[in-house]
Design a protein around this motif. Structure first.
Motif, PDB file in Angstrom:
ATOM      1  N   VAL A  85       0.845  -1.201   0.000  1.00 57.34           N
ATOM      2  CA  VAL A  85       0.000   0.000   0.000  1.00 57.34           C
ATOM      3  C   VAL A  85       0.878   1.248   0.000  1.00 57.34           C
ATOM      4  O   VAL A  85       1.873   1.325   0.735  1.00 57.34           O
ATOM      5  CB  VAL A  85      -0.948   0.006   1.221  1.00 57.34           C
ATOM      6  N   ALA A  86       0.527   2.208  -0.852  1.00 53.95           N
ATOM      7  CA  ALA A  86       1.229   3.486  -0.916  1.00 53.95           C
ATOM      8  C   ALA A  86       0.207   4.591  -1.177  1.00 53.95           C
ATOM      9  O   ALA A  86      -0.933   4.327  -1.577  1.00 53.95           O
ATOM     10  CB  ALA A  86       2.302   3.469  -2.008  1.00 53.95           C
TER      11      ALA A  86
ATOM     12  N   PRO B   9      -4.519   6.236   0.155  1.00 48.89           N
ATOM     13  CA  PRO B   9      -3.854   4.912   0.163  1.00 48.89           C
ATOM     14  C   PRO B   9      -4.414   4.021  -0.937  1.00 48.89           C
ATOM     15  O   PRO B   9      -5.628   3.948  -1.140  1.00 48.89           O
ATOM     16  CB  PRO B   9      -4.192   4.374   1.556  1.00 48.89           C
ATOM     17  N   ALA B  10      -3.507   3.327  -1.622  1.00 53.64           N
ATOM     18  CA  ALA B  10      -3.912   2.444  -2.713  1.00 53.64           C
ATOM     19  C   ALA B  10      -2.946   1.268  -2.785  1.00 53.64           C
ATOM     20  O   ALA B  10      -1.770   1.380  -2.413  1.00 53.64           O
ATOM     21  CB  ALA B  10      -3.927   3.193  -4.046  1.00 53.64           C
ATOM     22  N   VAL B  11      -3.462   0.118  -3.241  1.00 53.63           N
ATOM     23  CA  VAL B  11      -2.620  -1.067  -3.425  1.00 53.63           C
ATOM     24  C   VAL B  11      -1.850  -0.912  -4.730  1.00 53.63           C
ATOM     25  O   VAL B  11      -2.447  -0.808  -5.808  1.00 53.63           O
ATOM     26  CB  VAL B  11      -3.470  -2.352  -3.454  1.00 53.63           C
ATOM     27  N   VAL B  12      -0.518  -0.880  -4.638  1.00 50.59           N
ATOM     28  CA  VAL B  12       0.314  -0.623  -5.813  1.00 50.59           C
ATOM     29  C   VAL B  12       1.118  -1.851  -6.243  1.00 50.59           C
ATOM     30  O   VAL B  12       1.767  -1.836  -7.291  1.00 50.59           O
ATOM     31  CB  VAL B  12       1.276   0.549  -5.544  1.00 50.59           C
ATOM     32  N   GLY B  13       1.089  -2.909  -5.451  1.00 47.88           N
ATOM     33  CA  GLY B  13       1.846  -4.108  -5.805  1.00 47.88           C
ATOM     34  C   GLY B  13       1.575  -5.230  -4.820  1.00 47.88           C
ATOM     35  O   GLY B  13       0.750  -5.098  -3.905  1.00 47.88           O
TER      36      GLY B  13
ATOM     37  N   GLY C  94      -4.411  -7.976   6.192  1.00 48.08           N
ATOM     38  CA  GLY C  94      -5.725  -8.073   5.560  1.00 48.08           C
ATOM     39  C   GLY C  94      -5.981  -9.388   4.872  1.00 48.08           C
ATOM     40  O   GLY C  94      -6.878  -9.498   4.034  1.00 48.08           O
ATOM     41  N   ASN C  95      -5.210 -10.441   5.222  1.00 52.19           N
ATOM     42  CA  ASN C  95      -5.376 -11.758   4.609  1.00 52.19           C
ATOM     43  C   ASN C  95      -5.644 -12.769   5.729  1.00 52.19           C
ATOM     44  O   ASN C  95      -4.786 -13.017   6.571  1.00 52.19           O
ATOM     45  CB  ASN C  95      -4.114 -12.140   3.829  1.00 52.19           C
TER      46      ASN C  95
END
Length: 420
Positions: free
Chosen positions: A230-231, A237-241, A286-287
């Motif tokens: 997350v970045a 905040p967004a999932v980038v990889g 989050g898993n």
């Protein structure tokens, strides 16, 4: 691990250096054509590759052998698929009721057609094919004892191999890039020493043969969890990889296989127990799929011998396959949590050893998720074989993340392999 292998192999290399090995080589040319536009503009619609896999075997004395089998592939589209590996570099010695193998090797434990849950020794070479059948070589010390109670095998695995993934420009890749640096639960990371034990025996039950096995594994899981990176993007905040996380695992497995007339019955089952530290790390990311769980695959293959000979004089044999895949984590499982595999195998019994296998995996939870594969092969000369592989993927629910990521990855692959 680097210090251990020369010690293990020194006696064999020293003794075998005087002789030239017996050598066989496989050389392959391969072409892939994808049927749909890629999700990313950077991904190619087609690719070509060449691969080489020689095998050199030295034998001396009454009970010593050294096998060396390197592998290398060059791919025109994906730099991650361009890779090399030592599939096998194994010294073997044996006696009447025992055998010892040391070096780098491959071990296969599965019995079912559609999924191999118990296979836990070798890491998957994921860039080779989506079915997980191709494996990386694993450093090991492998001891085997034969007795009336069955075959007992012990493994010391002094090095871990990370799973290979397609690159950003390669196909059959995930929509997000996977970081080159993996995370490990163990502080030893790739140097962690894993242990495994397996017992197997053949029985006769009611006049029919039954092959059974039990196995235990303790070490670094070969199946990574992919955690989001997350970045901040535009202040949000967004999932980038994604980043691979390898937890510590204790796995108990079993297999059963029995032939009853024209029926071949198969079962694989495992119980996986992740350490609490790994479970907490996954939940924090989050898993929540790292819970202890059971998983199984079971089914049969029924063979019809010469069903078309009387009417058409065709000598082929037809196999009908049905298997069910179950994982008690349900939707939390990464794949194969409530799936049915239906397949057919054609053995043409001709001079060219022609074969065809077609199978469909249908997800019973996500009804729109399915995968169809077709594998066909025939010999074209005394030393060469042509293979055709086709994969078709369907998905209509974004919650089924793996199937959704493959929905535009249908492809056909034509390959030619020369043996010399």
């Amino acid at each position: 691990m680097k210090r251990l292998l020369p010690v293990l192999l020194f006696p064999a290399v020293a003794s075998a250096g005087e002789w030239l090995p017996e050598t066989t080589t496989q050389l392959g040319l391969e072409y892939r054509e994808f049927f749909q536009q890629a999700v990313s503009d950077d991904q190619a619609e087609r690719s070509a590759s060449v691969w080489l896999e020689p095998e050199m075997v030295w034998e001396w004395g009454a009970a010593q052998r050294l096998t060396f089998r390197p592998f290398y592939r060059y791919d025109s589209a994906d730099e991650e698929r361009t890779h090399g590996d030592i599939r096998e570099l194994l010294w073997q010695t044996w006696g009447t009721s025992w055998e010892v193998r040391a070096g780098v090797g491959k071990v296969f434990w599965g019995v079912t057609e559609s999924l191999h849950l118990v296979d836990v020794i070798n890491q998957t070479d994921q860039v080779e094919a989506p079915d997980g059948e191709d494996k990386l070589g694993q450093p090991m010390i492998h001891a085997i004892w034969l007795n009336d109670a069955g075959t007992l095998e012990g493994f010391v695995l002094p090095g871990f191999r990370e799973r290979t993934f397609a690159g950003e420009e390669g196909r059959l890749s995930l929509p997000l890039a996977i970081d080159d640096e993996a995370l490990y639960q163990s502080d030893d990371e790739q140097s962690h020493v894993d242990l495994a034990l397996r017992w197997s025996r053949s029985y006769e039950v009611a006049g029919w043969p039954l092959d059974a096995s039990l196995s235990l594994f303790k070490g670094t899981s070969r199946d990574p969890f992919l955690l989001p990176q997350v970045a901040l993007v535009a202040g949000e905040p967004a999932v980038v990889g994604l980043q691979a996380y390898y937890p510590q695992l204790q796995q108990a497995g079993m297999t059963l296989q029995s032939t009853v007339d024209s029926w071949l019955w198969k079962v694989e089952a495992v119980h996986r127990d992740y350490e609490r530290e790994a479970q907490q790390a996954l939940v924090a990311a989050g898993n929540d799929s790292g819970d202890d769980h059971w998983a199984a695959v079971a089914g049969f293959e029924y063979t019809l011998t010469g069903p078309f000979y009387d009417c058409c004089e065709l000598p082929l044999d037809l196999g009908l396959i049905l298997e069910y895949q179950y994982d008690e984590r349900g939707k939390q499982a990464s794949n194969a949590q409530n799936d049915v595999f239906i397949g057919t195998r054609w053995a043409f019994n001709d001079m060219d050893s022609s074969e065809l296998l077609a199978g469909l995996v249908q997800d019973m939870t996500y009804g729109g998720s399915r995968a169809l594969k077709v594998e066909a092969s025939t010999r074209v000369t005394a030393q060469s074989v042509v293979n055709l592989n086709v994969w078709l993927f369907t998905a209509d629910d974004e919650d089924d993340a793996l199937a959704w990521s493959l929905r535009q990855e249908d492809y056909a692959e034509l390959s030619w392999t020369l043996y010399f």
